[in-house]
Structures are given as structure tokens and as C-alpha cells.
Design a protein around this motif. Structure first.
Motif, PDB file in Angstrom:
ATOM      1  N   PRO A  77       8.997  50.951  -6.018  1.00  0.00           N
ATOM      2  CA  PRO A  77       9.788  50.649  -7.238  1.00  0.00           C
ATOM      3  C   PRO A  77      11.445  51.083  -7.386  1.00  0.00           C
ATOM      4  O   PRO A  77      12.091  51.236  -7.120  1.00  0.00           O
ATOM      5  N   GLY A  78      11.542  50.638  -8.595  1.00  0.00           N
ATOM      6  CA  GLY A  78      13.213  50.480  -8.852  1.00  0.00           C
ATOM      7  C   GLY A  78      13.896  49.250  -8.963  1.00  0.00           C
ATOM      8  O   GLY A  78      15.006  49.174  -9.533  1.00  0.00           O
ATOM      9  N   ALA A  79      13.079  48.006  -8.775  1.00  0.00           N
ATOM     10  CA  ALA A  79      14.122  46.876  -8.020  1.00  0.00           C
ATOM     11  C   ALA A  79      12.460  46.047  -7.956  1.00  0.00           C
ATOM     12  O   ALA A  79      11.643  45.821  -8.291  1.00  0.00           O
ATOM     13  N   SER A  80      13.140  44.601  -8.922  1.00  0.00           N
ATOM     14  CA  SER A  80      12.394  43.349  -8.927  1.00  0.00           C
ATOM     15  C   SER A  80      13.403  42.136  -8.721  1.00  0.00           C
ATOM     16  O   SER A  80      14.344  42.330  -8.154  1.00  0.00           O
ATOM     17  N   ASP A  81      12.846  40.996  -8.916  1.00  0.00           N
ATOM     18  CA  ASP A  81      13.855  39.498  -9.607  1.00  0.00           C
ATOM     19  C   ASP A  81      14.748  40.068 -10.418  1.00  0.00           C
ATOM     20  O   ASP A  81      16.106  39.307 -10.069  1.00  0.00           O
ATOM     21  N   ILE A  82      15.017  40.810 -11.147  1.00  0.00           N
ATOM     22  CA  ILE A  82      15.962  41.319 -12.328  1.00  0.00           C
ATOM     23  C   ILE A  82      16.551  41.881 -12.315  1.00  0.00           C
ATOM     24  O   ILE A  82      17.868  41.950 -12.335  1.00  0.00           O
ATOM     25  N   GLU A  83      16.887  43.436 -11.742  1.00  0.00           N
ATOM     26  CA  GLU A  83      17.157  44.514 -11.707  1.00  0.00           C
ATOM     27  C   GLU A  83      16.617  45.498 -10.725  1.00  0.00           C
ATOM     28  O   GLU A  83      15.815  45.589  -9.445  1.00  0.00           O
ATOM     29  N   ILE A  84      17.626  46.276 -10.600  1.00  0.00           N
ATOM     30  CA  ILE A  84      17.908  47.665  -9.562  1.00  0.00           C
ATOM     31  C   ILE A  84      18.569  48.724  -9.928  1.00  0.00           C
ATOM     32  O   ILE A  84      19.124  48.570 -11.209  1.00  0.00           O
ATOM     33  N   LYS A  85      16.852  49.413 -10.425  1.00  0.00           N
ATOM     34  CA  LYS A  85      17.673  51.014 -11.091  1.00  0.00           C
ATOM     35  C   LYS A  85      18.262  52.268 -10.127  1.00  0.00           C
ATOM     36  O   LYS A  85      17.340  52.029  -9.109  1.00  0.00           O
ATOM     37  N   VAL A  86      19.306  52.177 -10.020  1.00  0.00           N
ATOM     38  CA  VAL A  86      19.763  53.552 -10.134  1.00  0.00           C
ATOM     39  C   VAL A  86      20.336  55.120 -11.072  1.00  0.00           C
ATOM     40  O   VAL A  86      20.121  54.788 -12.052  1.00  0.00           O
ATOM     41  N   GLY A  87      19.503  55.256 -10.608  1.00  0.00           N
ATOM     42  CA  GLY A  87      20.269  57.145 -11.275  1.00  0.00           C
ATOM     43  C   GLY A  87      20.809  58.296 -10.314  1.00  0.00           C
ATOM     44  O   GLY A  87      21.087  57.908  -9.783  1.00  0.00           O
ATOM     45  N   GLN A  88      21.652  58.526 -11.762  1.00  0.00           N
ATOM     46  CA  GLN A  88      22.723  59.799 -10.990  1.00  0.00           C
ATOM     47  C   GLN A  88      22.521  60.540 -12.209  1.00  0.00           C
ATOM     48  O   GLN A  88      22.041  60.528 -13.424  1.00  0.00           O
ATOM     49  N   THR A  89      23.072  62.167 -11.646  1.00  0.00           N
ATOM     50  CA  THR A  89      23.280  63.073 -13.097  1.00  0.00           C
ATOM     51  C   THR A  89      24.790  63.107 -12.738  1.00  0.00           C
ATOM     52  O   THR A  89      25.656  63.237 -11.798  1.00  0.00           O
ATOM     53  N   VAL A  90      25.338  63.230 -14.090  1.00  0.00           N
ATOM     54  CA  VAL A  90      27.134  63.514 -14.291  1.00  0.00           C
ATOM     55  C   VAL A  90      26.920  64.830 -14.804  1.00  0.00           C
ATOM     56  O   VAL A  90      26.728  65.459 -16.082  1.00  0.00           O
ATOM     57  N   PRO A  91      28.388  66.021 -14.785  1.00  0.00           N
ATOM     58  CA  PRO A  91      28.519  67.393 -15.946  1.00  0.00           C
ATOM     59  C   PRO A  91      29.140  66.093 -17.142  1.00  0.00           C
ATOM     60  O   PRO A  91      30.544  66.722 -17.054  1.00  0.00           O
ATOM     61  N   LEU A  92      28.322  65.960 -17.948  1.00  0.00           N
ATOM     62  CA  LEU A  92      29.467  65.451 -18.923  1.00  0.00           C
ATOM     63  C   LEU A  92      29.292  66.645 -19.798  1.00  0.00           C
ATOM     64  O   LEU A  92      30.432  66.554 -20.655  1.00  0.00           O
ATOM     65  N   SER A  93      28.754  68.129 -19.662  1.00  0.00           N
ATOM     66  CA  SER A  93      29.514  69.241 -20.906  1.00  0.00           C
ATOM     67  C   SER A  93      28.510  70.069 -18.953  1.00  0.00           C
ATOM     68  O   SER A  93      29.217  69.681 -18.097  1.00  0.00           O
ATOM     69  N   GLY A  94      29.586  71.379 -19.671  1.00  0.00           N
ATOM     70  CA  GLY A  94      29.852  72.355 -18.611  1.00  0.00           C
ATOM     71  C   GLY A  94      30.833  72.833 -18.073  1.00  0.00           C
ATOM     72  O   GLY A  94      32.353  72.222 -18.529  1.00  0.00           O
ATOM     73  N   PRO A  95      30.679  73.530 -17.096  1.00  0.00           N
ATOM     74  CA  PRO A  95      32.138  74.226 -16.418  1.00  0.00           C
ATOM     75  C   PRO A  95      32.653  72.823 -15.523  1.00  0.00           C
ATOM     76  O   PRO A  95      34.351  73.031 -15.027  1.00  0.00           O
ATOM     77  N   ALA A  96      32.248  72.087 -14.509  1.00  0.00           N
ATOM     78  CA  ALA A  96      32.780  70.727 -14.275  1.00  0.00           C
ATOM     79  C   ALA A  96      32.980  69.452 -15.337  1.00  0.00           C
ATOM     80  O   ALA A  96      32.833  68.666 -14.917  1.00  0.00           O
ATOM     81  N   SER A  97      32.729  69.206 -16.344  1.00  0.00           N
ATOM     82  CA  SER A  97      32.791  68.304 -17.335  1.00  0.00           C
ATOM     83  C   SER A  97      34.226  67.201 -16.786  1.00  0.00           C
ATOM     84  O   SER A  97      34.010  66.701 -17.320  1.00  0.00           O
ATOM     85  N   SER A  98      34.913  67.909 -16.451  1.00  0.00           N
ATOM     86  CA  SER A  98      35.988  66.987 -15.961  1.00  0.00           C
ATOM     87  C   SER A  98      36.163  65.873 -14.978  1.00  0.00           C
ATOM     88  O   SER A  98      36.835  64.468 -15.220  1.00  0.00           O
ATOM     89  N   TYR A  99      34.612  66.225 -14.684  1.00  0.00           N
ATOM     90  CA  TYR A  99      34.107  65.232 -13.407  1.00  0.00           C
ATOM     91  C   TYR A  99      33.759  64.241 -14.512  1.00  0.00           C
ATOM     92  O   TYR A  99      32.735  62.979 -13.792  1.00  0.00           O
TER      93      TYR A  99
END
Length: 406
Positions: free
Chosen positions: A31-53
Motif C-alpha cells: 500500500p502506498g506505491a503504484s506504477d505512478i506514485e509513492i506515498k510518503v507521510g510525516q508529521t512536522v511541528p508547524l506550530s507549538g514549542p518546536a515550530s522552528s523545525y
């Protein structure tokens, strides 16, 4: 004659069909891969105490845009799905479950932060989903025996702590050390590494004090360490608290040798907000080229990075080592996916990630490359001691390699 031609045509058609069938048979997808795409997921601190990252995730998204514009990886576009977790472990759990169970990503990539990664490590390993290049250097993320689906990217905090100890024993053998550390695996690993490196000289540590990531300031902790008589301050922190510590030290007129960990060494995110004059003389380690240093202006890898930033992330700070970090990690992910070929199974993702051999990326310092094995998941095992001169990080001595197994 006509019969022979028909037979040959039939044979050729059959051979072609067999080749097509064989080609399809060689392709393997989870799941997440096919002939046309590769799905990759991540979480990022776009807000909060570590938002500089947050800029790390923005750089990585821009890098994937560049790769997709160039045709993708082996003809497949990368769909990078990012969610904000505000550096809050419960939120990380919620968002990672969404990535796995709703978005059905092939793998997670560069989840940012020690505590957020801890919160989802057992879940991802139980599901056999790659937790690839987790943005942390805690020892539990390079433990293939217990967590075979997890591979951290950052240099080991234990090793980094040991290297600071070696530096102090050699250059400041009579130091009185005060330690400020984040109360999680990040801070605790640094403290353990420092103590292990000091060995029977661990009594050089005269005080240690922790903080919670949610605390508004660490002023009281700094005062406590000063009052303990420390003349060396080791900050095992993330950017916000590192900047606060630098400011507070200057404000109270304390003059310790200040060591900060690599997570907090960004000039733009930490040292500038804290005041460049206040940061002068601080010691840390590095493993990447400084984009602001004229030393690298003719370097081919640096030229590629700067061209990338200009075209794909023009609003980003080219000089930020957080953006340099985002570029390097994205480049390594693409290398792993290229090595996967048409076998885009989760098992093969981890197989390729754990069999990297002398991979040279654009922005690590010369002599630093990436080698992993199925029993050694550590990606970065080489360091350069550095000291801030008020404008740039300057090298101290030679590159140090860590050959020991964690």
C-alpha cells in the motif's frame, strides 16, 4: 514460406507477451506505491514549542517538488503528505494513525522530535511500517534488534555526549560542569553520554537540572546551575530553550564555557535570536557545510543546494542549517527509493535503507558519507568539533569517527 512467417510472428508476439508479463511480475507493491506514485507521510511541528523545525518539512516538500518535476523516482512521483503535530506526542499518534490507516502511506519519513517518535515507534513496528530517518538521535532509534522498522537519522546523542566529555577532559580537565537537559530521551541520552565519556571524572558535573518542553522559560534552571559554581554549561536542549539559555547567561553576566548540542546549533533559528555577540565562543559539533561560509562558494554540492533553494524554496533562508538538514535527509530518502527499483514493498525499503554503502550527499563535510548495515542502523557516525566566532562555526581539530556499536 507464408506459414513460416506466421509462425515467426506468433513466436515474436508470444515472446513479447512473456516479456510484458515478466516485467509486471517483477514489480512488487505494498500500500502506498503504484506504477505512478509513492506515498510518503510525516508529521512536522508547524506550530507549538518546536515550530522552528517547521522549515525542515518545508525544505523536504520543496525537494520532492523538484524530484517530481524531473520525472520522479524511477518514473514515479513522490506524494509527500505532511501533518502538523505541534511537537505533541498525543497529536503525533493521531496524525500517524491517519497517515497509515487513511492515507495508506508506504512509509513514514523524518517524523520530527524524540518524544513524538517514541510515541509512535511501537505502533509503526507492530504494523511493519518503516519509520525511516526519524529526526532524532536517541539510541532507541538505531536498535534493529528490537525495532527493525525504525531507523533514526541524527547522530547518536550518546556518542555526541561522549565527544563533549573527551573535549572537556583534554581542554578543560578541571572544569565544573552544569547540565541543562530536556526531560525526555533526548536530554537523558546526552547526559548519559557525557557521564560515560567522563568516566571516573564524572564528579566534574556539579549540578544537573531538567526542564519540560512545555515550560515557558528555563531562567530558574540557569540560575540554579550558576549558583552551583559551574564554569561550563552544557545545554542538551532544542532550539527555543537553547536560545533562552544563551540570552539568560548573557543577561546575568555569567561567563561559562557554553556547549550546545547539534540540534540547537542553527545560526538563524537559535544564535541570531539569542544575539550573535551573546553566542560568541559557544562550542558544538557539526557534520554539514555551512551555507553562509564563503569557504564553500565553489563547492559543487553547495552550488546545487543554492540553485535548489532559489528555484524551489525562494522564501527559505539559504544559510539556515535546518534547511541544509532538510535537503540532506530528502536527498537520502530519494537515494533509498531509487535503490528499491520496482520492488516498492516496505520490507525492501528497510532492506535498502540498511544496506547503504559510502553514499555521498551534497552537503555533509568532506570525508563524511553514509554507510549502514542490517546490524548498524546509525546513519551519521562522524563529527567535527566547532566553535562559533560571532558569525560562523569554525572547525576545532579533525573529524572524529565513532566506530563503537551502540
Amino acid at each position: 514460406m507464408k506459414q513460416r512467417l506466421l509462425e515467426r510472428a506468433a513466436a515474436s508476439a508470444l515472446a513479447l507477451l512473456m516479456m510484458i508479463a515478466q516485467a509486471h511480475a517483477q514489480k512488487k507493491y505494498d500500500p502506498g506505491a503504484s506504477d505512478i506514485e509513492i506515498k510518503v507521510g510525516q508529521t512536522v511541528p508547524l506550530s507549538g514549542p518546536a515550530s522552528s523545525y517547521a522549515v525542515i518539512g518545508k525544505t523536504q516538500a520543496a525537494y520532492m517538488s523538484m524530484i517530481n518535476e524531473q520525472g520522479g523516482v524511477n518514473g514515479r512521483k513522490i506524494q509527500l503528505i505532511q501533518y502538523d503535530d505541534a511537537y505533541s506526542p498525543p497529536k503525533t499518534v493521531e496524525q500517524v494513525r491517519k497517515l497509515v490507516e487513511s492515507d495508506e502511506v508506504l512509509l513514514t519519513f523524518q517524523i520530527i522530535g524524540t518524544a513524538p517518535n517514541v510515541a509512535v515507534q511501537k505502533y509503526l513496528n507492530a504494523k511493519k511500517i518503516p519509520q525511516l530517518f526519524a529526526a532524532t538521535g536517541a539510541a532507541r532509534f538505531t536498535d534493529p534488534k528490537n525495532f527493525p522498522w525504525t531507523m533514526g537519522f541524527n547522530p547518536s546523542y550518546l556518542v555526541e555526549g561522549r565527544i563533549y566529555a573527551q573535549y572537556l577532559l583534554k581542554n578543560h580537565p578541571n572544569a565544573k560542569i552544569g547540565v541543562l537537559y530536556q526531560n525526555d530521551d533526548l536530554g537523558k541520552d546526552y547526559l548519559a553520554g557525557l557521564k560515560a565519556g567522563l568516566g571516573d571524572k564524572a564528579k566534574m558535573i556539579v549540578a544537573e537540572t531538567s526542564y519540560e518542553i512545555t515550560e515557558p522559560t528555563i531562567d530558574s534552571q540557569i540560575l540554579r546551575l550558576k549558583d552551583a559554581g559551574a564554569d561550563v554549561l552544557f545545554s542538551a536542549t532544542t532550539p527555543k530553550q537553547a536560545a533562552q539559555a544563551i540570552k539568560k547567561v548573557a543577561e546575568i553576566g555569567w561567563k561559562p564555557l557554553h556547549i550546545i548540542d547539534i540540534n540547537a546549533s542553527s545560526v538563524s533559528a537559535v544564535l541570531k535570536p539569542a544575539g550573535l555577540d551573546n553566542a560568541k565562543g559557544i562550542v558544538s559539533v557539526g557534520y554539514v557545510k555551512d551555507a553562509a561560509d564563503p569557504e564553500w562558494k565553489d563547492d559543487p554540492g553547495m552550488k546545487r543546494y543554492l540553485a535548489f533553494m532559489t528555484k524551489y524554496y525562494p522564501d527559505g533562508d539559504k544559510d539556515s542549517n535546518l534547511n541544509v538538514y532538510g535537503y540532506i535527509t530528502a536527498q537520502l530518502l530519494v537515494q533509498v527509493l531509487k535503490q528499491c527499483g520496482d520492488d516498492l514493498t516496505r520490507e525492501n525499503v528497510m532492506r535498502q535503507a540498511s544496506n547503504l554503502k559510502d553514499v555521498a550527499l551534497d552537503l555533509p563535510l568532506p570525508g563524511i558519507s553514509v554507510t549502514t548495515t542490517p546490524t548498524d542502523y546509525r546513519v551519521i557516525k562522524q563529527f567535527q568539533m566547532v566553535q562559533f566566532d560571532g558569525l560562523h562555526w569554525q572547525k576545532l581539530g579533525d573529524i572524529v569517527s565513532d566506530e563503537a556499536k551502540e
